[in-house]
Design a protein around this motif. Structure first.
Motif, PDB file in Angstrom:
ATOM      1  N   UNK A   1     111.341  -6.898 104.959  1.00 17.20           N
ATOM      2  CA  UNK A   1     112.382  -5.949 105.511  1.00 17.20           C
ATOM      3  C   UNK A   1     112.853  -5.070 104.608  1.00 17.20           C
ATOM      4  N   UNK A   2     112.819  -5.398 103.176  1.00 14.37           N
ATOM      5  CA  UNK A   2     113.216  -4.678 101.973  1.00 14.37           C
ATOM      6  C   UNK A   2     112.196  -3.566 101.725  1.00 14.37           C
ATOM      7  N   UNK A   3     111.082  -3.921 101.790  1.00 20.77           N
ATOM      8  CA  UNK A   3     109.970  -2.853 101.586  1.00 20.77           C
ATOM      9  C   UNK A   3     109.948  -1.823 102.599  1.00 20.77           C
ATOM     10  N   UNK A   4     110.170  -2.231 103.747  1.00 17.98           N
ATOM     11  CA  UNK A   4     110.187  -1.157 104.971  1.00 17.98           C
ATOM     12  C   UNK A   4     111.561  -0.416 104.813  1.00 17.98           C
ATOM     13  N   UNK A   5     112.611  -0.952 104.385  1.00 21.18           N
ATOM     14  CA  UNK A   5     113.694   0.051 104.266  1.00 21.18           C
ATOM     15  C   UNK A   5     113.412   0.814 102.962  1.00 21.18           C
TER      16      UNK A   5
ATOM     17  N   UNK B   1     103.088  -1.157  92.242  1.00 20.67           N
ATOM     18  CA  UNK B   1     103.605  -1.508  93.564  1.00 20.67           C
ATOM     19  C   UNK B   1     104.506  -2.466  93.555  1.00 20.67           C
ATOM     20  N   UNK B   2     104.572  -3.576  92.658  1.00 25.36           N
ATOM     21  CA  UNK B   2     105.413  -4.592  92.677  1.00 25.36           C
ATOM     22  C   UNK B   2     106.641  -4.284  92.039  1.00 25.36           C
ATOM     23  N   UNK B   3     106.262  -3.427  90.931  1.00 21.59           N
ATOM     24  CA  UNK B   3     107.625  -2.806  90.128  1.00 21.59           C
ATOM     25  C   UNK B   3     108.488  -2.064  90.929  1.00 21.59           C
TER      26      UNK B   3
ATOM     27  N   UNK C   1      89.344  -8.235 102.273  1.00 15.58           N
ATOM     28  CA  UNK C   1      89.688  -7.251 103.301  1.00 15.58           C
ATOM     29  C   UNK C   1      91.102  -6.685 103.032  1.00 15.58           C
ATOM     30  N   UNK C   2      90.951  -5.274 102.771  1.00  9.79           N
ATOM     31  CA  UNK C   2      92.268  -4.448 102.474  1.00  9.79           C
ATOM     32  C   UNK C   2      92.625  -3.991 103.989  1.00  9.79           C
ATOM     33  N   UNK C   3      94.170  -4.138 104.140  1.00 11.04           N
ATOM     34  CA  UNK C   3      94.622  -3.315 105.444  1.00 11.04           C
ATOM     35  C   UNK C   3      94.655  -1.931 105.222  1.00 11.04           C
TER      36      UNK C   3
ATOM     37  N   UNK D   1     105.090  -6.075  99.244  1.00 12.40           N
ATOM     38  CA  UNK D   1     104.708  -6.186 100.501  1.00 12.40           C
ATOM     39  C   UNK D   1     103.261  -5.272 101.027  1.00 12.40           C
ATOM     40  N   UNK D   2     103.229  -4.394 100.326  1.00 16.03           N
ATOM     41  CA  UNK D   2     101.878  -3.672 100.661  1.00 16.03           C
ATOM     42  C   UNK D   2     100.761  -4.395 100.129  1.00 16.03           C
TER      43      UNK D   2
END
Length: 676
Positions: free
Chosen positions: A134-138, A119-121, A169-171, A126-127
């Motif tokens: 914003x970059x992750x959402x985009x 996920x980082x790579x 706690x995990x979202x 952001x997750x």
């Protein structure tokens, strides 16, 4: 002949006439993986063999005794003798110089750690952090259906693991993406063909050029090649194409690789109206996004094929900080750029390639016939002392010794030229899936993942190997010969550490090198569906930034005051808002092109459906043929698309400008030299 069986781990067997009996006490050691006719018999080699054995996995199944049997996943009508001779040559040349402190360490992964790193790579930290980046959402807003499913799968595994460990706690995924119960996968972009480098306009269909000498990228065989031709499409993501096909059949266990050049199909990538884009044509910022998307796409591609995408976790070693050999590419380039600004390939590597291209391409057995070990060792030491002082005498270097130095440079890199994280997964794919097109698509995405320094150096190396093969008539080195010699240097002695599975998959690694050499022109081309996703990602980021700006209190007050200061007539009911390139007061398809290095620095140009980038370049050249400096006239100029929904994009001379303009109406258009 060679035999490779799939029985939990890959096993190679080989037959060689007059093989002496095996050496007592060498069971489960590296030398038993080499045909007995090439096994060292001196006592000197035994400690190295034992040391290599310690570096290998203790769980690896030792290969059986060599026998005369038909190859199952090996090569037709050939032995791997050149491969194993090269392995033995490497072994002998490193017996006294291996530094175990510089080995690449493959770290075991805790449950969930691989998913977190993935996920980082891919730019989705952001997750993990929970930050509203914003970059992750985009990035998430641009994903296709199969790509979104791949992200969802890794995120679910990550969150389930954390819940088991009770770390924190995990979202829930529904909290992140605002989905209702039951949550669908991430919102994916529609699966429909889009023009390369652009966005799909309403009602517009992709338009293809008629085939001509310059209208496609032709990667295949030379004279005498078969009539087997396949077309590659960059319009739709590879994983989506797989998802729409019937289930891919795995390679039968008795099916063989074929060494003949005629076994490789000829691939054609037709240029669309947007042309083709090479890796150096995009800005570093956009190439970073290409890497994010390529890893997501590669993962989705493997998921669609039903092949596990395994990853090595490698603890990076620092390596030397000065010198030539054993120095990280980034450190070498940093040092070299102080002498030659903007250089992309290390100077020593360039000089070795130049030496061989000037005098060695026609040398019989070049790369295969080893140079003198003592001479190569002395030249190595002399280069370290004299190269940067420009006092090294290159005329004294024999061609085979130069080839030995070239291979030594590649082997001694602290991190391999082709990074090792996903190499085992690619070898698995080649062994399971026999279709060359699918292998090439996976390799294409792996190339997109390479760091810039590795990619540029690998490109220079593969271009050299292509020249070696082109001189086969004189040097007696065909594509398969070169692939067998290069494979051990690239894929077995990575960072002076051998991996048992890759060592055993000799034919597979040689086949990988063959694909790299044969189809390299395709591999350096950025798939257009990825560029389209980068454009959408940039647009989403800009949209998010604008929304954030509108919520800023100070900005809102300023806008309110400015609005009150001027009276604007209300828009009549039923009026139509036009996109920028269709607004009534702006002529359709007019762009202003800037050429800061020319005497005439700007020009307004009316585009039509047939205007190409090279037409605009020709017009500027004609207008400035007498006014520009000799230096500018001698440079190769290119038209660049800058800003809007792209960082910077050097356009293909055959790109149709009206299509590019409509895909990015907010861009600026600048003529300047193409980055080398």
């Amino acid at each position: 002949t060679m035999e490779m069986k799939d029985s939990g781990s890959v096993v190679l067997t080989a037959y060689h006439p007059h093989s002496p009996p095996s050496i007592p006490g060498m069971e489960q050691s590296f030398v038993q993986d080499i045909p007995a006719s090439h096994s060292p018999t001196s006592r000197k080699s035994l400690p190295r063999g034992r040391r290599l054995n310690r570096m290998l996995s203790n769980e690896s199944t030792p290969p059986p005794a060599f026998s005369r049997s038909n190859s199952q996943v090996s090569m037709d009508s050939t032995s791997m003798e050149d491969f194993w001779c090269e392995v033995e040559s490497i072994k002998e040349s490193t017996e006294d110089g291996a530094d175990e402190a510089t080995l690449l360490e493959f770290k075991p992964a805790d449950e969930g750690e691989l998913e977190a790193e993935w996920l980082q790579d891919v730019g989705l930290s952001t997750l993990i952090s929970g930050a509203e980046e914003e970059d992750g959402q985009a990035l998430l807003s641009t994903l296709t259906r199969t790509q979104a499913a791949a992200v969802q799968k890794r995120y679910n595994t990550y969150t389930q693991t954390l819940r088991k460990k009770n770390k924190h706690t995990v979202r829930d995924v529904r909290d992140i993406f605002g989905t209702s119960d039951p949550p669908p996968p991430f919102e994916a972009v529609p699966v429909s063909p889009v023009p390369p480098n652009g966005l799909q306009l309403p009602g517009q269909k992709p338009v293809w050029k008629s085939l001509s000498s310059n209208s496609c990228l032709d990667c295949g065989l030379d004279k005498g090649s078969p009539a087997i031709t396949e077309e590659l499409s960059y319009e739709v993501s590879f994983s989506e194409s797989i998802a729409l096909l019937p289930k891919i059949q795995e390679r039968p266990k008795n099916q063989r690789f074929k060494k003949e050049d005629s076994a490789l199909p000829k691939f054609i990538v037709r240029k669309s109206r947007f042309g083709l884009t090479e890796v150096g044509d995009l800005s570093p910022e956009d190439m970073k996004k290409i890497r994010y998307l390529s890893l997501i796409e590669l993962t989705a591609f493997y998921d669609a094929l039903g092949v596990e995408l395994k990853r090595n976790r490698v603890e990076r070693v620092r390596g030397r900080e000065n010198g030539l050999f054993g120095v990280p590419l980034t450190v070498l380039l940093e040092n070299d750029q102080k002498k030659v600004p903007g250089i992309k390939v290390p100077l020593i590597f360039q000089k070795l390639l130049l030496k061989l291209e000037e005098t060695g391409l026609e040398t019989e057995g070049i790369l295969r016939v080893p140079g003198s070990a003592s001479r190569v060792k002395n030249l190595h030491q002399e280069l370290e002392a004299k190269f940067y002082e420009d006092t090294f005498d290159w005329d004294q270097v024999r061609n085979n010794d130069a080839a030995g130095l070239l291979k030594m440079f590649i082997r001694e890199l602290p991190s391999p030229l082709f990074t090792v994280e996903y190499l085992p997964a690619f070898i698995t794919l080649v062994e399971k899936i026999s279709k060359i097109k699918l292998q090439l698509q996976a390799l294409h995405l792996l190339i997109m993942l390479l760091p810039e320094a590795n990619r540029d150096t690998a490109k220079a190396f593969l271009q050299f190997l292509k020249k070696v093969v082109a001189n086969e008539g004189k040097n007696k080195m065909n594509l398969w010969n070169v692939s067998m010699i290069v494979a051990p240097n690239l894929f077995i002695y990575k960072g002076k550490r051998a991996n048992q599975q890759e060592m055993q998959a000799a034919a597979t690694t040689a086949h990988v090198v063959r694909l790299l050499i044969r189809y390299q022109d395709i591999l350096w081309t950025v798939p257009s569906f990825l560029i389209s996703q980068v454009r959408k990602m940039n647009e989403a980021a800009m949209s998010n930034s604008k929304r954030q700006l509108m919520f800023d209190k100070g900005v809102r007050k300023l806008l309110r005051r400015k609005t009150m200061e001027r009276e604007r007539p209300e828009r009549p009911e039923g009026s139509v808002t036009f996109p920028p390139y269709l607004q009534p007061d702006i002529p359709e398809g007019v762009i202003r092109v800037y050429a800061p290095l020319h005497s005439k620095v700007s020009m307004a140009i009316q585009l039509n459906s047939q205007t190409k980038a090279k037409d605009i370049l020709a017009r500027f050249h004609c207008e400035n043929s007498h006014g520009s400096s000799q230096n500018v006239r001698g440079q190769i100029q290119s038209l660049h698309e800058i800003g809007g929904n792209i960082g910077q994009h050097c356009l293909d001379p055959d790109a149709y400008m009206l299509d590019v303009y409509r895909a990015n109406p907010q861009a600026e258009w600048v003529i300047k030299p193409k980055a080398s």
